[in-house]
Structures are given as C-alpha cells and as structure tokens.
Scaffold this motif. Structure first.
Motif, mmCIF file in Angstrom:
data_model
loop_
_atom_site.group_PDB
_atom_site.id
_atom_site.type_symbol
_atom_site.label_atom_id
_atom_site.label_comp_id
_atom_site.label_asym_id
_atom_site.label_seq_id
_atom_site.Cartn_x
_atom_site.Cartn_y
_atom_site.Cartn_z
ATOM 1 N N LYS A 1 0.842 -1.161 0.168
ATOM 2 C CA LYS A 1 -0.033 -0.129 -0.014
ATOM 3 C C LYS A 1 0.752 1.224 0.007
ATOM 4 O O LYS A 1 1.843 1.169 0.685
ATOM 5 C CB LYS A 1 -0.819 0.216 1.304
ATOM 6 C CG LYS A 1 -1.739 -1.076 1.220
ATOM 7 C CD LYS A 1 -2.789 -0.971 2.536
ATOM 8 C CE LYS A 1 -3.650 -2.007 2.766
ATOM 9 N NZ LYS A 1 -3.615 -2.584 4.105
ATOM 10 N N ALA A 2 0.420 2.111 -0.698
ATOM 11 C CA ALA A 2 1.220 3.501 -0.685
ATOM 12 C C ALA A 2 1.179 4.061 0.897
ATOM 13 O O ALA A 2 0.155 3.992 1.490
ATOM 14 C CB ALA A 2 0.457 4.580 -1.659
ATOM 15 N N PRO A 3 2.403 4.555 1.331
ATOM 16 C CA PRO A 3 2.207 5.256 2.888
ATOM 17 C C PRO A 3 1.416 6.378 2.901
ATOM 18 O O PRO A 3 1.129 7.259 2.025
ATOM 19 C CB PRO A 3 3.599 5.505 3.109
ATOM 20 C CG PRO A 3 4.660 4.864 1.993
ATOM 21 C CD PRO A 3 3.631 4.575 0.899
ATOM 22 N N THR A 4 0.447 6.475 3.843
ATOM 23 C CA THR A 4 -0.447 7.529 4.060
ATOM 24 C C THR A 4 0.066 8.887 4.534
ATOM 25 O O THR A 4 -0.378 9.820 4.333
ATOM 26 C CB THR A 4 -1.548 7.075 5.149
ATOM 27 O OG1 THR A 4 -0.977 6.411 6.226
ATOM 28 C CG2 THR A 4 -2.461 6.267 4.536
ATOM 29 N N LEU A 5 1.623 8.713 4.811
ATOM 30 C CA LEU A 5 2.328 9.898 5.340
ATOM 31 C C LEU A 5 3.321 9.974 4.412
ATOM 32 O O LEU A 5 4.004 9.116 3.870
ATOM 33 C CB LEU A 5 2.620 9.966 6.614
ATOM 34 C CG LEU A 5 1.508 9.860 7.796
ATOM 35 C CD1 LEU A 5 1.736 9.265 9.074
ATOM 36 C CD2 LEU A 5 0.695 11.098 7.861
ATOM 37 N N LYS A 6 3.856 11.318 4.455
ATOM 38 C CA LYS A 6 5.091 11.617 3.795
ATOM 39 C C LYS A 6 6.453 11.063 4.326
ATOM 40 O O LYS A 6 6.724 11.434 5.516
ATOM 41 C CB LYS A 6 5.429 13.166 3.568
ATOM 42 C CG LYS A 6 6.428 13.800 2.670
ATOM 43 C CD LYS A 6 6.127 15.302 2.771
ATOM 44 C CE LYS A 6 7.449 15.972 2.211
ATOM 45 N NZ LYS A 6 8.764 15.874 2.588
ATOM 46 N N THR A 7 7.074 10.160 3.662
ATOM 47 C CA THR A 7 8.245 9.715 4.237
ATOM 48 C C THR A 7 9.244 9.630 3.532
ATOM 49 O O THR A 7 10.445 9.028 3.671
ATOM 50 C CB THR A 7 7.868 8.341 4.690
ATOM 51 O OG1 THR A 7 7.599 7.313 3.513
ATOM 52 C CG2 THR A 7 6.954 8.025 5.992
ATOM 53 N N ASP A 8 9.491 10.478 2.428
ATOM 54 C CA ASP A 8 10.426 10.406 1.152
ATOM 55 C C ASP A 8 11.752 10.638 2.071
ATOM 56 O O ASP A 8 12.906 10.125 1.752
ATOM 57 C CB ASP A 8 10.290 11.664 0.234
ATOM 58 C CG ASP A 8 8.845 11.703 -0.165
ATOM 59 O OD1 ASP A 8 8.049 10.965 0.331
ATOM 60 O OD2 ASP A 8 8.797 12.672 -0.910
ATOM 61 N N PHE A 9 11.918 11.518 3.028
ATOM 62 C CA PHE A 9 13.001 11.923 3.568
ATOM 63 C C PHE A 9 13.653 11.071 4.443
ATOM 64 O O PHE A 9 14.895 10.963 4.784
ATOM 65 C CB PHE A 9 12.967 13.270 4.689
ATOM 66 C CG PHE A 9 11.987 12.934 5.850
ATOM 67 C CD1 PHE A 9 10.757 12.542 5.848
ATOM 68 C CD2 PHE A 9 12.730 13.221 7.248
ATOM 69 C CE1 PHE A 9 9.919 12.332 7.148
ATOM 70 C CE2 PHE A 9 12.053 12.953 8.399
ATOM 71 C CZ PHE A 9 10.657 12.360 8.346
ATOM 72 N N LEU A 10 12.902 9.759 4.455
ATOM 73 C CA LEU A 10 13.522 8.474 5.422
ATOM 74 C C LEU A 10 13.946 7.223 4.482
ATOM 75 O O LEU A 10 14.517 6.469 4.799
ATOM 76 C CB LEU A 10 12.520 8.103 6.364
ATOM 77 C CG LEU A 10 11.966 8.963 7.134
ATOM 78 C CD1 LEU A 10 10.791 8.502 8.038
ATOM 79 C CD2 LEU A 10 12.816 9.476 8.148
ATOM 80 N N GLY A 11 14.037 7.813 3.136
ATOM 81 C CA GLY A 11 14.114 6.696 2.032
ATOM 82 C C GLY A 11 15.482 6.401 1.994
ATOM 83 O O GLY A 11 16.630 7.211 2.440
ATOM 84 N N MET A 12 15.982 5.143 1.451
ATOM 85 C CA MET A 12 17.572 4.580 1.145
ATOM 86 C C MET A 12 18.265 5.362 0.279
ATOM 87 O O MET A 12 19.483 5.355 0.118
ATOM 88 C CB MET A 12 17.446 3.199 1.159
ATOM 89 C CG MET A 12 17.398 2.602 2.237
ATOM 90 S SD MET A 12 17.406 0.849 1.979
ATOM 91 C CE MET A 12 19.007 0.652 1.486
ATOM 92 N N SER A 13 17.444 6.069 -0.892
ATOM 93 C CA SER A 13 18.203 6.534 -1.851
ATOM 94 C C SER A 13 19.069 7.597 -1.467
ATOM 95 O O SER A 13 20.109 7.923 -2.105
ATOM 96 C CB SER A 13 17.056 7.402 -3.021
ATOM 97 O OG SER A 13 16.361 8.139 -2.117
#
Ligand SMILES: Cc1cc2nc3c(=O)[nH]c(=O)nc-3n(C[C@H](O)[C@H](O)[C@H](O)COP(=O)(O)OP(=O)(O)OC[C@H]3O[C@@H](n4cnc5c(N)ncnc54)[C@H](O)[C@@H]3O)c2cc1C
Length: 386
Positions: free
Chosen positions: A368-380
């Motif tokens: 499922k797509a996360p319901t909250l913004k979490t891009d800043f926690l990504g591995m990239s």
C-alpha cells in the motif's frame, strides 16, 4: 519454496513488535523472530521510559508522523485498557540561539504545536528544582511526556499473538534470501519461508543488511538513576520531563521519579546524555560505565539542579544506532523483488514513533502507498551502490 507465512518479521523489539501487531490485525499469517526474549536489555529499548514530544527539533517533517503516532498510541491504549503515554509536559533549557531550541520553536510554529516561552523569572517559579543561568531560554511543550518501552513491546507482542502471529524467541536470524516467489530466513534453529520479510533488527541491522553496513554506527549510551533528598519534588505529577543543552557537555535529558508500585524499578530520578557514546559491536558490548560518563552526569546534576543529589544508584547501558544524518531509514530494499522492507538507524530518537513505524512498515510490506510523507527517510539518500 514452501511458504508458511505471509510476512516474517526479523527482530521483535520496538519496531518489530508493533509491525507484527499491525500485520496480524489485518489477518495476515505473521512470524516474528527474536534472538532474545523481548522486551530485554540487550538492544535499544531498555530503561523504563522514553520521551515523546511533537515540537521536533531534529526535522519538521517528523511532526505529521508524530501526530499519527499520538493517535495510534491512544488507540492501542484503548484497545488494551492500559496506559502507555504519560503527559508530564517537557521543558527545554538552553541558549535561545542553539539549534535545538531554534528547532523546537520552528517546528512548533510550522505545525501549530503548543509551546510556551517563559522568561527567567517565571521559569524559576514554575520549575524551582532547576538552577539555570539567566542567559538560558525556557520553552515548555505541555502536550509531551513519556511512554513505557518495555511495557509497550510486551503488549504489542501479546496482542500480535492473540491475533494469530507466531513468535519465536531466543532464535537468531543468520541470513536471508529473496526471490521471485518468496523469502527465506535461516536461523540458528532452522529455515522459515514467507511471502515478504521485514527487517527490524535494531543495532544488528549492520550485520543483516550488507548495503547498510557502512552507513550505520552503533554506540553505547549510559542511563543513570539518582536519589534526590526530597523525592516528592521530583515525583511523577510534580516534575516534568526535561532537556538541557549544556554548551560544553551537550544535550542531557531526564524524567520524573516513577512510583515503584506501578512501574517497577529502577527507582530514582532518571538522567541521561544524548551525545554519542563509544562506538561498539552490539555482540560485544562492555556494559561497565566509564568514569567520565558518570562524571558528566554528576556535573550536570550539580550545575543545573538545586538538590537532585549526586549519588548514582543505578546505571544501565543501551544502544543507539545512528544513520549518517540521524534520520530513520525506512524503505523497501532494492533488488529484492520488493519483498524486503527495512527499518533502521533510529539514531536514539525512535521509540515515540513505534506505532506509526509499525503501521508504515505494514503498509510498505503489503504494497500500500504510505499514508504519510516519508521520502526523507528513504534509502536513496544514502547512495548505497556508490
Ligand atoms: C538510552 C536510550 C534512550 C533513548 N531515549 C529515547 C527517547 O527518550 N525517546 C525516543 O523516542 N527514543 C529514545 N531512544 C531510541 C529508541 O529507544 C530506539 O530508537 C528504538 O528502541 C529502536 O528500536 P529498534 O526496533 O530499532 O531496536 P530494538 O528495540 O533494540 O529491537 C531490535 C530487536 O531485533 C532483535 N534482533 C537483532 N538482530 C537479530 C537477529 N539477527 N535475529 C533475530 N532478532 C534480532 C534484537 O534482539 C531486538 O529485540 C532511546 C534509546 C536509548 C538506547
């Protein structure tokens, strides 16, 4: 591959216990495995209490996650009929220009978190136990306090089991594989097969996920409990949680004295340093406290308190796992057929987020797509392939 579980959760501590619970609640077949018998005192969750707050100086993007975390702690408390969150308020002391105090003020402003600025006179009236330089600013966040780590983990695991999850303790995951049809986790006792794998191994993530190895640093942190002459003044209900930014020693923080009858030990006023301790191997931690660590605690006690006492009655060691930028790492691991989810690098500030991380990991694992913004926690952001 003989798939026995929809999801295997490797590491059933803070993040793993909540993840197992949220997946089991959705009716999935869940296996949670831990090398010890959680809650325990070998990883990152021991020590009776963890601060929870919303005016987040570390990064304002955490605030929406915290709003959700508060909601989920409350929902879980209602579900189990027990209390985990205690609203004591938090008071922050330090130079107004220090990044911590500036960060608290700006996150509060950005997200409308209740925060009061006290002048020195009011600060000394409201918080008579502290002895602060007139140059320090006092910020008060009333909707903050602490949660109970060991208690919460125990409850998440009990509930996960009640909902059908299987928990294997004292079993260590040694390696894992991921293929087009599923995942496997090889332990010191056997091999388990599942649809997807969630790796929540705390300070041991370096050893389980090779792309993360060079990005994570594990440190040994010391917690102390002291015995003030007038314990009532520091008791739960009379005294808040607190942070002090000392210009030389860095950030220290503490909690009220918790009654033994409802919290168990350790007894006393808890104080700890938030600066990174010695870098360690989580499998070979020397838990003896260093003289300079004790000295720093005693210096803070005598410098900033009128009468908190100097006698340290209990010392404990706990592990922080730092990511390079001290933000969490939560993502689907590349090159695993989207079957492996990782949660790592909680950098000494993860516990307050346990329910929202559990929910988020269950969303990532179930596609499922996360319901909250979490891009800043990504591995990239780590450039693991560089
Ligand atoms: C001293 C101290 C004070 C802190 N204070 C705060 C605070 O005030 N507020 C706050 O929000 N946060 C705080 N934190 C941070 C917070 O406690 C951590 O971020 C959080 O507990 C990390 O959770 P975790 O699930 O990653 O690790 P853990 O809770 O340690 O869980 C990891 C689990 O994985 C298991 N495991 C590891 N490897 C394997 C394997 N190979 N096979 C099977 N099982 C395995 C371990 O046994 C463990 O049970 C503090 C941390 C410390 C140490």
């Amino acid at each position: 591959m003989r798939i026995s579980y929809d999801f295997i959760v490797a590491g059933a501590g803070s993040m793993g216990s909540a993840t197992a619970y949220y997946l089991a609640k959705q009716g999935f077949r869940v296996l949670a495995i831990d090398q010890f018998d959680p809650p325990h005192d070998q990883g990152s969750h021991a020590g009776q209490s963890r601060i929870i707050r919303k005016a987040y100086f570390e990064h304002p993007d955490y605030v929406p996650l915290l709003h959700r975390s508060y909601e989920l702690w409350k929902a879980f408390e209602e579900e189990i009929g027990e209390r985990i969150y205690y609203e004591t308020g938090i008071v922050y002391f330090g130079d107004a220009s220090h990044p911590t105090l500036a960060g608290v003020r700006s996150s509060a402003k950005l997200y409308d978190v209740k925060l009061e600025v006290l002048d020195p006179q009011r600060s000394s009236v409201e918080f008579p136990e502290f002895n602060l330089p007139a140059s320090f600013q006092t910020l008060v966040e009333p909707e903050a306090g602490f949660v109970r780590p060991e208690f919460a983990i125990g409850k998440y695991l009990t509930e996960a089991k009640r909902l059908g999850a299987r928990l294997l303790v004292n079993e260590r995951v040694l390696s894992w594989t991921s293929g087009p049809d599923g995942v496997s986790a090889t332990t010191d006792k056997g091999v388990h097969y599942g649809g997807k794998l969630i790796l929540t191994a705390g300070s041991w993530m370096k050893k389980l996920v090779s792309p993360l190895d060079r990005h994570l640093r594990v440190t040994r942190q010391t917690l102390a409990w002291v015995s003030p002459k007038d314990p009532d003044a520091f008791a739960l209900g009379n005294f808040p949680c607190w942070f002090i930014e000392d210009p030389q020693l860095g950030m220290f923080y503490g909690f009220p004295i918790l009654p033994y009858e409802s919290f168990g030990g350790p007894i006393g006023l808890k104080i700890a340093s938030h600066r990174p301790g010695e870098t360690v191997d989580p499998d070979a931690v020397d838990r003896k406290t260093l003289a300079e660590e004790q000295q720093a605690i005693q210096t803070v006690l005598s410098k900033y308190f009128h009468d908190a006492g100097q006698e340290i009655i209990t010392l404990k060691t706990c592990l922080y796992t730092y990511s390079p930028d001290e933000n969490f790492i939560i993502d689907i691991l590349p090159d695993t057929y989207k079957r492996v989810v990782v949660a790592a690098g909680f950098s000494g500030h993860g516990f307050k987020f346990v329910p929202v991380v559990g929910e988020l990991l269950s969303q990532l694992a179930t596609g499922k797509a996360p319901t909250l913004k979490t891009d800043f926690l990504g591995m990239s952001r780590l450039h693991c392939s560089d």
